[in-house]
Design a protein around this motif. Structure first.
Motif, PDB file in Angstrom:
ATOM      1  N   GLY A 152       0.831  -1.204   0.000  1.00 12.50           N
ATOM      2  CA  GLY A 152       0.000   0.000   0.000  1.00 12.50           C
ATOM      3  C   GLY A 152       0.857   1.243   0.000  1.00 12.50           C
ATOM      4  O   GLY A 152       1.562   1.516   0.970  1.00 12.50           O
ATOM      5  N   GLY A 183      -0.066   4.456  -0.011  1.00  8.63           N
ATOM      6  CA  GLY A 183      -0.835   5.668   0.304  1.00  8.63           C
ATOM      7  C   GLY A 183      -0.149   6.443   1.418  1.00  8.63           C
ATOM      8  O   GLY A 183       1.081   6.369   1.586  1.00  8.63           O
ATOM      9  N   TYR A 184      -0.958   7.178   2.198  1.00 10.11           N
ATOM     10  CA  TYR A 184      -0.390   8.037   3.246  1.00 10.11           C
ATOM     11  C   TYR A 184       0.442   7.243   4.248  1.00 10.11           C
ATOM     12  O   TYR A 184       1.498   7.687   4.679  1.00 10.11           O
ATOM     13  CB  TYR A 184      -1.506   8.805   3.961  1.00 10.11           C
ATOM     14  N   GLY A 185      -0.042   6.074   4.655  1.00  7.04           N
ATOM     15  CA  GLY A 185       0.701   5.292   5.642  1.00  7.04           C
ATOM     16  C   GLY A 185       1.880   4.570   5.016  1.00  7.04           C
ATOM     17  O   GLY A 185       3.017   4.664   5.500  1.00  7.04           O
ATOM     18  N   GLU A 203       2.345  -1.483  -4.668  1.00 12.88           N
ATOM     19  CA  GLU A 203       1.195  -0.584  -4.836  1.00 12.88           C
ATOM     20  C   GLU A 203       0.520  -0.909  -6.168  1.00 12.88           C
ATOM     21  O   GLU A 203       1.184  -1.028  -7.183  1.00 12.88           O
ATOM     22  CB  GLU A 203       1.664   0.878  -4.795  1.00 12.88           C
ATOM     23  N   ARG A 204      -0.820  -0.992  -6.131  1.00 11.95           N
ATOM     24  CA  ARG A 204      -1.525  -1.379  -7.361  1.00 11.95           C
ATOM     25  C   ARG A 204      -1.688  -0.207  -8.334  1.00 11.95           C
ATOM     26  O   ARG A 204      -1.819  -0.413  -9.538  1.00 11.95           O
ATOM     27  CB  ARG A 204      -2.883  -1.994  -7.037  1.00 11.95           C
ATOM     28  N   CYS A 262      -6.539  11.744  -1.471  1.00  7.08           N
ATOM     29  CA  CYS A 262      -7.944  12.015  -1.121  1.00  7.08           C
ATOM     30  C   CYS A 262      -8.091  13.416  -0.511  1.00  7.08           C
ATOM     31  O   CYS A 262      -8.996  14.161  -0.913  1.00  7.08           O
ATOM     32  CB  CYS A 262      -8.468  10.960  -0.152  1.00  7.08           C
ATOM     33  N   ALA A 309      -1.160  -7.066  -4.261  1.00  9.32           N
ATOM     34  CA  ALA A 309      -0.784  -8.126  -3.309  1.00  9.32           C
ATOM     35  C   ALA A 309      -2.046  -8.917  -2.991  1.00  9.32           C
ATOM     36  O   ALA A 309      -3.093  -8.331  -2.710  1.00  9.32           O
ATOM     37  CB  ALA A 309      -0.199  -7.506  -2.048  1.00  9.32           C
ATOM     38  N   SER A 339      -0.554  -1.349   4.801  1.00 14.74           N
ATOM     39  CA  SER A 339      -1.322  -0.102   4.940  1.00 14.74           C
ATOM     40  C   SER A 339      -2.267   0.025   3.749  1.00 14.74           C
ATOM     41  O   SER A 339      -2.110   0.894   2.890  1.00 14.74           O
ATOM     42  CB  SER A 339      -0.373   1.099   5.010  1.00 14.74           C
ATOM     43  N   ARG A 399     -13.627   6.420   6.935  1.00 14.89           N
ATOM     44  CA  ARG A 399     -12.478   7.232   6.499  1.00 14.89           C
ATOM     45  C   ARG A 399     -12.837   8.713   6.512  1.00 14.89           C
ATOM     46  O   ARG A 399     -13.844   9.103   5.918  1.00 14.89           O
ATOM     47  CB  ARG A 399     -12.067   6.786   5.087  1.00 14.89           C
ATOM     48  N   ASP A 434      -5.737   3.696   7.886  1.00 12.97           N
ATOM     49  CA  ASP A 434      -7.188   3.557   8.050  1.00 12.97           C
ATOM     50  C   ASP A 434      -7.618   2.141   8.418  1.00 12.97           C
ATOM     51  O   ASP A 434      -8.727   1.937   8.905  1.00 12.97           O
ATOM     52  CB  ASP A 434      -7.899   3.939   6.743  1.00 12.97           C
ATOM     53  N   SER A 485      -7.449   9.382   9.247  1.00 12.84           N
ATOM     54  CA  SER A 485      -7.069  10.508   8.392  1.00 12.84           C
ATOM     55  C   SER A 485      -5.713  10.263   7.750  1.00 12.84           C
ATOM     56  O   SER A 485      -4.927   9.418   8.204  1.00 12.84           O
ATOM     57  CB  SER A 485      -6.991  11.792   9.235  1.00 12.84           C
ATOM     58  N   GLY A 486      -5.438  11.038   6.701  1.00 15.07           N
ATOM     59  CA  GLY A 486      -4.140  10.951   6.036  1.00 15.07           C
ATOM     60  C   GLY A 486      -3.028  11.407   6.969  1.00 15.07           C
ATOM     61  O   GLY A 486      -1.947  10.820   6.992  1.00 15.07           O
ATOM     62  N   HIS A 487      -3.306  12.475   7.721  1.00 17.54           N
ATOM     63  CA  HIS A 487      -2.296  12.991   8.658  1.00 17.54           C
ATOM     64  C   HIS A 487      -1.948  11.926   9.701  1.00 17.54           C
ATOM     65  O   HIS A 487      -0.782  11.698  10.018  1.00 17.54           O
ATOM     66  CB  HIS A 487      -2.833  14.254   9.333  1.00 17.54           C
TER      67      HIS A 487
END
Ligand SMILES: Cc1cc2nc3c(=O)[nH]c(=O)nc-3n(C[C@H](O)[C@H](O)[C@H](O)COP(=O)(O)OP(=O)(O)OC[C@H]3O[C@@H](n4cnc5c(N)ncnc54)[C@H](O)[C@@H]3O)c2cc1C
Length: 425
Positions: A41, A43-45, A66-67, A74, A110, A136, A194, A321, A332-334
């Protein structure tokens, strides 16, 4: 954070490894003898944890699966619906992670984590061996709870746009095609979901567009929760001041199904609501790859907050998330970015045979655009509680904006650029 790069390198004697990799920028680095970490993943994490592990311990071989071809944020994506941003404005390449940090970015889906054999299985048959795996994957949608929407044709028409990408653009097109005087209905599932403030920001952005282009139209928010779940005073004030008569909020309005024939949301306790544009946020759960590690309500993963290891399987790390949130902690992304750094420090420590930080502190800020340029925020600080073994919000730290304003709008865009650079730059 108890560990910084200099201390880590000193402690683990890897300064010479760092000197070695400096000359091979642009190639996948980390000797073949170094430990292997696979992150699923980007993303943010996931992007954050991959980058920070590699920064703090260059001898570790980091692979990020990552796909998607690019990272699309977002946060800020509701502005595409409002018409002031395009998806391109929030798209970031994975190239820097490879070229600058030497992370092996693999574009693939994955499909499973084989804990016994320590392998991540990829669609297509390949496998990636790991010493530590970090997952993540964000969220998946529980369409099984909305039978009328539980097929591809219905999902093409009734969009979520809750993963930024093609659906964001498609929802904007639906708004553009709608007649003046039409109804846009946004449905919100029971929390946790989310981004708690995200749906209310979306209502503002859609109303901002309609106010200019289709002023006879209306936005109805059908919220399964009893009241606005984030910044209620600020959102309600913005709706009354900026969009009088245009945004209608209905709490306790849980959607049980969708009637595709009439394009109606079927509510648990009230009459159906028919819409011209129906935007359904289905109930959510952790992304499928973490299914074996779901331990809370058949939806989310519980972890050890010091190591980010799954409660049921040590050695498998989880963040973002997909987690069963700690009290008052938003999805959250943060927050995922903060998890990423704490998890990176823990994994680096564990691989060096050291104890992870025993007193982590995380922060969060969520900005929401209530118009094209006016913004409100909520901030919080979360500290590890030794007795209850969870993260707890620090009383008196953080809080919400006093009112929406343009200066916060500038801060919000700076926040976004900073966090993209922190995770991917
Ligand atoms: C409209 C909207 C507005 C938002 N606004 C804000 C905001 O202002 N501030 C804020 O902090 N947060 C905001 N959020 C929330 C934020 O986007 C999420 O909390 C954040 O993305 C979570 O990070 P994550 O790493 O858990 O998941 P993601 O960022 O979704 O990353 C998960 C990644 O994993 C990949 N993936 C999943 N499974 C697999 C697999 N099996 N194989 C390969 N790849 C896989 C996905 O493609 C994805 O790239 C908003 C969300 C929405 C929808």
């Amino acid at each position: 954070m108890s560990i910084n790069r200099r201390n880590f390198l000193k402690a683990s004697g890897t300064a010479s490894v760092l000197a070695g990799v400096a000359s091979v920028a642009g190639c996948a680095v980390g000797g073949s003898s170094g430990p292997r970490v696979v992150v699923v993943g980007g993303g943010y994490g996931g992007a954050t944890v991959a980058k920070y592990i590699k920064q703090w311990a260059p001898h570790i071989n980091v692979t990020l699966v990552e796909r998607n071809a690019e990272f699309i944020s977002c946060p800020i994506s509701n502005l595409v619906l409002g018409g002031t941003k395009t998806l391109k404005d929030m798209t970031v390449s994975y190239e820097t992670l490879t070229k600058k940090y030497g992370i092996n970015v693999v574009r693939a889906d994955a499909t499973a984590v084989d804990v016994d054999k320590k392998m991540v299985r990829l669609a297509g048959g390949d496998s990636l061996p790991f010493d530590r795996v970090i997952l993540s994957p964000g969220i998946d949608f529980m369409y099984e709870d909305l039978p009328g929407l539980n097929n591809a044709a219905a999902q093409e028409k009734v969009l979520h746009a809750w993963k930024a990408g093609p659906q964001t653009i498609a929802l904007r097109k639906q708004l553009e095609a709608m007649r003046d005087g039409g109804v846009v209905a946004i449905t919100i599932p029971v929390a946790p979901y989310r981004c708690p403030p995200g749906p209310y920001e979306r209502a503002c952005q859609i109303a901002s567009y309609l106010k200019q282009s289709k002023p006879k139209s209306k936005v109805i928010i059908l919220d399964a929760n009893p009241d606005v779940t984030s910044k209620p005073g600020l959102f309600k004030k913005a709706w009354a001041d900026m969009y009088p008569g245009m945004i209608e909020y209905r709490g306790n309005s849980r959607v049980m199904d969708v009637d595709m024939r009439t394009l109606s949301a079927k509510l648990e306790v009230a009459d159906d609501v028919k819409a011209d544009v129906l935007n359904v946020l289905p109930p959510m759960k952790a992304g499928a790859i973490v299914n074996p590690f779901i331990t809370a309500n058949k939806r989310w993963c519980e972890i050890n907050w010091l190591t980010y290891e799954a409660k049921n399987v040590p050695g498998v790390h989880l963040l973002g998330d997909a987690l069963q949130i700690a009290p008052a902690m938003p999805k959250s992304g943060h927050m995922a970015n903060a998890h990423g750094k704490a998890c990176a420090a823990a994994v680096v420590a564990l691989l060096a045979g050291e104890q992870p930080n025993g007193a982590p502190v995380l922060t969060n800020t969520c900005y929401s655009f209530v118009s094209a340029d006016k913004v409100v925020h909520v901030a919080s600080v979360h500290k590890y509680d030794e007795k209850d073994k969870t993260m707890k919000a620090v009383p008196g730290a953080g809080g919400v904006s006093s009112a929406s304003n343009e200066l916060e709008g500038q801060y919000a865009m700076t926040w976004a650029r900073n966090i993209w650079a922190d995770a991917l730059g």
